[in-house]
Design a protein around this motif. Structure first.
Motif, PDB file in Angstrom:
ATOM      1  N   LYS A  58     -11.794 -14.135   5.358  1.00  0.00           N
ATOM      2  CA  LYS A  58     -12.516 -13.111   6.114  1.00  0.00           C
ATOM      3  C   LYS A  58     -11.538 -12.285   6.971  1.00  0.00           C
ATOM      4  O   LYS A  58     -11.577 -11.053   6.988  1.00  0.00           O
ATOM      5  N   LYS A 103      -7.429  -3.189  -1.528  1.00  0.00           N
ATOM      6  CA  LYS A 103      -8.442  -4.151  -1.927  1.00  0.00           C
ATOM      7  C   LYS A 103      -7.829  -5.081  -2.952  1.00  0.00           C
ATOM      8  O   LYS A 103      -7.401  -4.624  -4.008  1.00  0.00           O
ATOM      9  N   LEU A 140      -6.839  -6.190   5.352  1.00  0.00           N
ATOM     10  CA  LEU A 140      -6.530  -5.387   4.157  1.00  0.00           C
ATOM     11  C   LEU A 140      -7.410  -4.143   4.104  1.00  0.00           C
ATOM     12  O   LEU A 140      -6.971  -3.064   3.725  1.00  0.00           O
ATOM     13  N   ASP A 141      -8.648  -4.315   4.525  1.00  0.00           N
ATOM     14  CA  ASP A 141      -9.566  -3.195   4.562  1.00  0.00           C
ATOM     15  C   ASP A 141      -9.058  -2.114   5.532  1.00  0.00           C
ATOM     16  O   ASP A 141      -9.139  -0.925   5.249  1.00  0.00           O
ATOM     17  N   SER A 142      -8.506  -2.556   6.647  1.00  0.00           N
ATOM     18  CA  SER A 142      -8.028  -1.593   7.652  1.00  0.00           C
ATOM     19  C   SER A 142      -6.841  -0.784   7.139  1.00  0.00           C
ATOM     20  O   SER A 142      -6.586   0.320   7.613  1.00  0.00           O
ATOM     21  N   LYS A 198      -1.623  -1.231  -6.863  1.00  0.00           N
ATOM     22  CA  LYS A 198      -3.077  -1.407  -6.823  1.00  0.00           C
ATOM     23  C   LYS A 198      -3.510  -2.750  -7.405  1.00  0.00           C
ATOM     24  O   LYS A 198      -4.597  -3.215  -7.141  1.00  0.00           O
ATOM     25  N   LEU A 200      -9.266 -10.152   4.628  1.00  0.00           N
ATOM     26  CA  LEU A 200      -9.953  -8.999   4.032  1.00  0.00           C
ATOM     27  C   LEU A 200     -10.199  -7.910   5.072  1.00  0.00           C
ATOM     28  O   LEU A 200     -10.096  -6.724   4.769  1.00  0.00           O
ATOM     29  N   ALA A 201     -10.470  -8.320   6.291  1.00  0.00           N
ATOM     30  CA  ALA A 201     -10.665  -7.333   7.360  1.00  0.00           C
ATOM     31  C   ALA A 201      -9.371  -6.550   7.573  1.00  0.00           C
ATOM     32  O   ALA A 201      -9.377  -5.324   7.706  1.00  0.00           O
ATOM     33  N   THR A 252       0.842  -1.210   0.000  1.00  0.00           N
ATOM     34  CA  THR A 252       0.000   0.000   0.000  1.00  0.00           C
ATOM     35  C   THR A 252       0.871   1.252   0.000  1.00  0.00           C
ATOM     36  O   THR A 252       0.562   2.223  -0.668  1.00  0.00           O
ATOM     37  N   LYS A 302      -6.596  -0.147   3.895  1.00  0.00           N
ATOM     38  CA  LYS A 302      -7.129   0.460   2.668  1.00  0.00           C
ATOM     39  C   LYS A 302      -6.528  -0.094   1.380  1.00  0.00           C
ATOM     40  O   LYS A 302      -6.126   0.630   0.483  1.00  0.00           O
TER      41      LYS A 302
END
Ligand code: GDP
Length: 407
Positions: A159, A171, A165-167, A135, A162-163, A130, A169
């Protein structure tokens, strides 16, 4: 065929990076003649299974003997295009190379061992991706064979990942269950992984886009020197991106002055235009060129600023202190600067936030910082024009850190 796409394979140790590389080379017939046979024989002799991870060891040996392939740059090709797997990821050198531009990855594969789950380096590497602004990301959920192709286990790790990676930012473009070892969903669709109907690793890679080449981007020509030849003032330098032709109207920064290029000068060659990567000179009537100016296309001008926000990786045992004197190098610009603010100081291994509004960065730490320069500097966001969005910091004559410009 499209140009080569460069990517890195990252992930926690033993999660299958070498195995996947071996697989990709094997399944795309990219190995030198006889290499696989030799690996097989050696394995048999030693009474162990043929390991795809050994392909890399074998190539390394060959390289040491001075033969064939360079493992730092491993090549293979699909019907669509050629690929280069760059560098040995995970090492400090990887960061350094990425930041200094020695090797710029356009995409990444993050390996996760489904048996072991998410580990420290999984997180660290994802975070680094990141920071580098990558990207196009494939998460390879590896070792499906070891978990008996369990969809339940796959979903559980997915799950959790992804949680995370989401934190931070990011995807993933694809998340693919594979067995690198058995070649399931690498080059061939797996018939054992029934719950998944998406692309294989190779199909996913083939959908990625090449970033624009330097030549296709806007003109950026930093003036490195000014020569006086027979009364003619020539601004000399290397074109970082874009093209320039005689007769073209361009802008000189930071003055923001419009000029018309009168001639384009090349060494021992008559020319009227030149493009990215070439070292040239240009002349113009009635204009005083100076070292440090940047000549740019009229449209889409880069930013001129004295303060900007950046992500910095500090890579030196000498501590980086807030407000100390450093040199900033962006393209050919070299400008005294200091870190005005360290908004966030982050441990690059644990990703733990060490502090906000910190007073220093230590070796291998990452900081979100505000840099201020003594003179205006011509910059761009890293994601827009990589060449102008990447910098190194010099402390006491040594390149001690590097980073990318956020805004
Ligand atoms: P690296 O450290 O990430 O390069 O990991 P390696 O590629 O060296 O793999 C570590 C170990 O895991 C090796 O013994 C591999 O054979 C094994 N391995 C890698 N991928 C798979 C897989 O899909 N299934 C199984 N069962 N083992 C694997």
């Amino acid at each position: 065929m499209d140009k080569k796409l460069k990517f890195v394979i990252t992930g926690h140790v033993d999660h299958g990076k070498s195995t996947l590389i071996g697989r990709l080379l094997f399944d795309t017939n990219s190995l030198p003649d006889g290499a696989m046979e030799e690996i097989r024989k050696t394995a048999e002799m030693l009474g162990r299974k043929t390991e795809f991870a050994h392909i890399l060891d074998h190539l390394e040996e060959e390289r040491e003997k001075g033969i064939t392939i360079d493992t730092a740059q491993t090549f293979f090709k699909t019907k669509k295009r050629e690929y280069v797997i760059i560098d040995a990821p995970g090492h400090k050198e990887f960061l350094k190379n990425m930041i200094t531009g020695a090797s710029q990855a356009e995409a990444a594969i993050l390996m996760v061992d489904l048996n072991e789950g998410i580990m420290e380096q999984t997180k660290r590497h994802a975070y680094i991706l990141t920071l580098l602004g990558i990207k196009q990301l494939i998460v390879a959920m590896n070792k499906m064979d070891l978990i008996n192709y369990s969809q339940e286990r796959f979903e559980q790790v997915k799950k959790e990942l992804l949680a995370f990676l989401d934190s931070i930012k990011i995807k993933p473009t694809y998340l693919i269950p594979i067995s690198a070892f058995l070649g399931e969903n690498v080059a061939k669709k797996s018939d054992k992984i029934k719950f998944y109907s998406g692309p294989t690793i190779l199909e996913a890679l083939d959908t990625f886009e090449k970033t624009k080449s330097a030549e296709e981007k806007q003109l950026i020509f930093p003036v490195q020197d000014v020569y006086d030849v027979d009364g003619k003032k020539i601004a000399a330098g290397r074109i970082e991106s874009g093209k320039v032709s005689a007769g073209e109207n361009v802008i000189v920064l930071p003055e923001n002055k419009a000029i018309t290029v009168k001639t384009v000068e090349k060494f021992l060659e008559n020319a009227t235009s030149a493009s990215a990567g070439e070292s040239i000179g240009i002349t113009a009537d009635d204009f005083k060129f100076e070292r440090g100016q940047v000549i740019a296309a009229k449209e889409d001008l880069p930013t001129v600023a004295k303060t900007f926000r950046a992500n910095v990786f500090w890579m030196s045992p000498n501590i980086l202190k807030k407000d100390e004197n450093l040199i900033l190098k962006v393209a050919t610009q070299e400008i005294p600067c200091k870190i005005e603010k360290i908004e966030r100081r982050i441990n690059s291994s644990s990703l733990e936030l060490i502090g906000e509004n910190a007073d220093r960065l230590e070796n291998t730490e990452v900081g979100q910082v505000i840099i201020s320069t003594e003179k205006p500097v011509v910059i761009e966001n890293f994601n827009e024009v990589e060449e102008m969005g990447r910098f190194v910091l010099v402390k006491d004559m040594d390149i001690s850190g590097g980073g990318i410009i956020i805004k």
